[in-house]
Write a protein that holds these residues in place. Structure first.
Motif, PDB file in Angstrom:
ATOM      1  N   ALA A   1      13.850  -8.538  -5.117  1.00 55.08           N
ATOM      2  CA  ALA A   1      12.509  -7.944  -5.216  1.00 55.08           C
ATOM      3  C   ALA A   1      11.640  -8.797  -6.124  1.00 55.08           C
ATOM      4  CB  ALA A   1      12.621  -6.523  -5.765  1.00 55.08           C
ATOM      5  N   LEU A   2      10.410  -9.056  -5.681  1.00 57.15           N
ATOM      6  CA  LEU A   2       9.490  -9.883  -6.467  1.00 57.15           C
ATOM      7  C   LEU A   2       8.222  -9.085  -6.741  1.00 57.15           C
ATOM      8  CD1 LEU A   2      10.076 -13.107  -4.387  1.00 57.15           C
ATOM      9  CD2 LEU A   2      10.794 -12.768  -6.757  1.00 57.15           C
ATOM     10  N   GLY A   3       7.840  -9.007  -8.002  1.00 57.59           N
ATOM     11  CA  GLY A   3       6.632  -8.255  -8.378  1.00 57.59           C
ATOM     12  C   GLY A   3       6.994  -6.831  -8.761  1.00 57.59           C
ATOM     13  N   GLU A   4       6.137  -6.261  -9.603  1.00 54.90           N
ATOM     14  CA  GLU A   4       6.399  -4.958 -10.190  1.00 54.90           C
ATOM     15  C   GLU A   4       6.589  -3.847  -9.132  1.00 54.90           C
ATOM     16  OE1 GLU A   4       7.098  -4.879 -13.276  1.00 54.90           O
ATOM     17  OE2 GLU A   4       7.411  -2.706 -13.280  1.00 54.90           O
ATOM     18  N   ALA A   5       5.652  -3.806  -8.181  1.00 55.99           N
ATOM     19  CA  ALA A   5       5.685  -2.720  -7.182  1.00 55.99           C
ATOM     20  C   ALA A   5       6.955  -2.830  -6.334  1.00 55.99           C
ATOM     21  CB  ALA A   5       4.440  -2.795  -6.308  1.00 55.99           C
ATOM     22  N   ALA A   6       7.283  -4.066  -5.932  1.00 55.25           N
ATOM     23  CA  ALA A   6       8.477  -4.265  -5.100  1.00 55.25           C
ATOM     24  C   ALA A   6       9.732  -3.894  -5.895  1.00 55.25           C
ATOM     25  CB  ALA A   6       8.547  -5.708  -4.634  1.00 55.25           C
ATOM     26  N   ARG A   7       9.732  -4.228  -7.177  1.00 54.71           N
ATOM     27  CA  ARG A   7      10.898  -3.906  -8.012  1.00 54.71           C
ATOM     28  C   ARG A   7      11.116  -2.398  -8.113  1.00 54.71           C
ATOM     29  NH1 ARG A   7      13.340  -6.174 -11.755  1.00 54.71           N
ATOM     30  NH2 ARG A   7      12.440  -5.017 -13.495  1.00 54.71           N
ATOM     31  N   ASN A   8      10.020  -1.667  -8.246  1.00 49.65           N
ATOM     32  CA  ASN A   8      10.136  -0.206  -8.292  1.00 49.65           C
ATOM     33  C   ASN A   8      10.707   0.336  -6.989  1.00 49.65           C
ATOM     34  OD1 ASN A   8       9.426   0.830 -10.766  1.00 49.65           O
ATOM     35  ND2 ASN A   8       7.248   0.566 -10.362  1.00 49.65           N
ATOM     36  N   ARG A   9      10.174  -0.186  -5.878  1.00 55.01           N
ATOM     37  CA  ARG A   9      10.643   0.277  -4.561  1.00 55.01           C
ATOM     38  C   ARG A   9      12.127  -0.087  -4.395  1.00 55.01           C
ATOM     39  NH1 ARG A   9      12.111   2.743  -1.322  1.00 55.01           N
ATOM     40  NH2 ARG A   9      11.518   3.118   0.837  1.00 55.01           N
ATOM     41  N   ALA A  10      12.479  -1.302  -4.855  1.00 50.16           N
ATOM     42  CA  ALA A  10      13.866  -1.766  -4.729  1.00 50.16           C
ATOM     43  C   ALA A  10      14.806  -0.901  -5.567  1.00 50.16           C
ATOM     44  CB  ALA A  10      13.968  -3.223  -5.164  1.00 50.16           C
TER      45      ALA A  10
END
Ligand code: HAM
Length: 420
Positions: free
Chosen positions: A331-340
């Motif tokens: 996951a790259l980036g804050e939003a993607a990390r949360n989703r991941a």
């Protein structure tokens, strides 16, 4: 301070634990098919339990036990084998009242203060199996068939050697004949044999000293002294092994290192481990339950040494690591990390082994981690993918990629695709 494991005590690392897990999985499944139930017993017992069962004059009791006095002043011992402890529990809980024949197994560490070498440790592990309540030869043959099947299912090549050690009726005659034979050669034998001559004559047959072995040419052998009952029993065991087409060799020199055996004894021998050639061993102990204060019930069992078995498996297949993960989410980036982060949990709830990088490093660093965890699949979620409402699933073996929609059901969908 540099503290290391004790001599003869071994760590089983994640890089090699795969063979251990495989042995346990195959064994549990097989034992279940043969009607065995698991019993778990303590590793620490009263010293008297082992003295009374294994025998005061055996090497194990004389030299190899980890015995100490606990804070109450009682002598306690780390179990050197499983049979005595399982029988203690059998008697203590009157398990014979539950079923006429009890089939029990236990898996765990045993402790013997032996000289460590390849395949011989001070803490080692056994798969230990006991059948209590039947003296039928069919049980002996069935148990050997189970041991044979275990090793066959694991792909390990061993040979089966069998013997009969007789019973309290015929063994004393044999002991006398053996003693007479040894007495005539006493001055040519080693100190150990001379000591055993008095205390435990049968054990002299196990002496590895070449001089003694020479002296034992023509020694009387137990099979020639068996009483009618023991001879018939052994004959029937052999007939049933033939019926099952299990190859075996009779070995009249096999005496075993524990005193409780009567009638059938057996060993599973390999040529691939050097001196420590017994992968498993066991036999009948028809007097032991009563000797430990229980009902007069016969018994038979065997134990497989897990170190020796896993060494053989490693020789065949190389070291097997603990299984890797199914999925690594990059996951790259804050939003993607949360989703991941949410998706790791969804995947795990759906039965997948899922990991992600908690530190959110670069794409390259995350892909490296996926490799390290031997992930079968990687799910890539960058800011761009997130904006499009998708993630990319990559099969790490075939390198095939596909786009998946980032819906609520993604965890479930991943499980379906990955488990396909
Ligand atoms: P045992 O022959 O003393 O029998 O041990 C069984 C197996 O445990 C051996 O064949 C070997 O594979 C493994 N083993 C023994 N000592 C060590 C060691 N120091 N290091 C690594 N492996 C070892 C018994 O223990 C009996 N309780 C078997 C039995 C069960 N008889 C009836 N029921």
């Amino acid at each position: 301070m540099n503290i290391k494991a004790l001599k003869g005590f071994k760590d089983i690392l994640p890089t090699e634990v795969g063979s251990w897990q495989r042995v346990e999985r195959v064994a549990r499944d097989l034992f279940h098919r043969y009607g065995f139930a698991e019993i778990r017993v303590p590793v620490l017992e009263s010293t008297s339990l082992f003295k009374r069962s294994i025998g005061e004059t055996t090497d194990i009791v004389e030299k190899e036990m980890y015995t100490f006095t606990d804070k109450n002043g009682d002598s306690v011992t780390l179990r050197p084998e499983g049979t005595a402890a399982v029988l203690r529990a059998f008697v203590e809980h009157s398990l014979h009242l539950l079923q006429p024949i009890q089939r029990l197994y236990t898996i765990g560490p045993m402790f013997r203060h032996e000289r460590p070498q390849k395949g011989r440790l001070r803490q080692f592990h056994q798969l230990s199996v006991e059948v209590l309540g039947s003296e039928e030869p069919m049980v002996d043959a069935e148990l050997m068939a189970m041991a044979w099947q275990l090793l066959t299912e694991l792909g390990v090549n061993v040979s089966l050697e069998i013997n009969s050690l007789g019973c309290p009726e015929c063994r004393p005659n044999y002991n006398q004949a053996l003693r007479d034979f040894i007495d005539a050669r006493a001055e040519k034998l080693c100190d150990d044999c001379n000591r055993r001559r008095q205390t435990n004559p049968l054990r002299v047959l196990d002496c590895k000293n070449p001089n003694c072995q020479e002296q034992y040419q023509g020694v009387p052998l137990l099979p020639d002294f068996l009483c009618g009952g023991c001879r018939d029993h052994f004959g029937e065991v052999c007939r049933l092994l033939d019926l099952l087409a299990i190859p075996y060799k009779k070995n009249a020199f096999m005496v075993r290192g524990l005193d409780y055996y009567t009638r059938t004894t057996f060993e599973l021998i390999t040529r691939d481990l050097g001196a420590q050639s017994a992968v498993g061993a066991g036999g009948r102990y028809d007097g032991l339950v009563a000797q430990l204060g229980g009902p007069k019930l016969p018994g038979i069992g065997f134990a497989v040494g897990m170190e020796r078995l896993t060494l053989l498996l490693e020789q065949l297949n190389g070291p097997q690591a603990d299984s890797g993960s199914d999925l690594f989410i990059v996951a790259l980036g804050e939003a993607a990390r949360n989703r991941a982060f949410l998706l790791t949990q969804e995947g795990r709830r759906n039965g997948l082994a899922v990991l992600m990088d908690p530190a959110g490093r670069s794409m390259k660093a995350q892909m490296k981690q996926a490799d390290k965890f031997q992930a079968r699949y990687v799910l890539i979620m960058g800011e761009e993918e997130l904006a499009k409402g998708i993630a990319i699933l990559r099969d790490m073996a075939s390198k095939a990629q596909e786009e998946l929609a980032l819906g609520d059901e993604l965890g479930k969908e991943l499980a379906v695709r990955i488990n396909k």
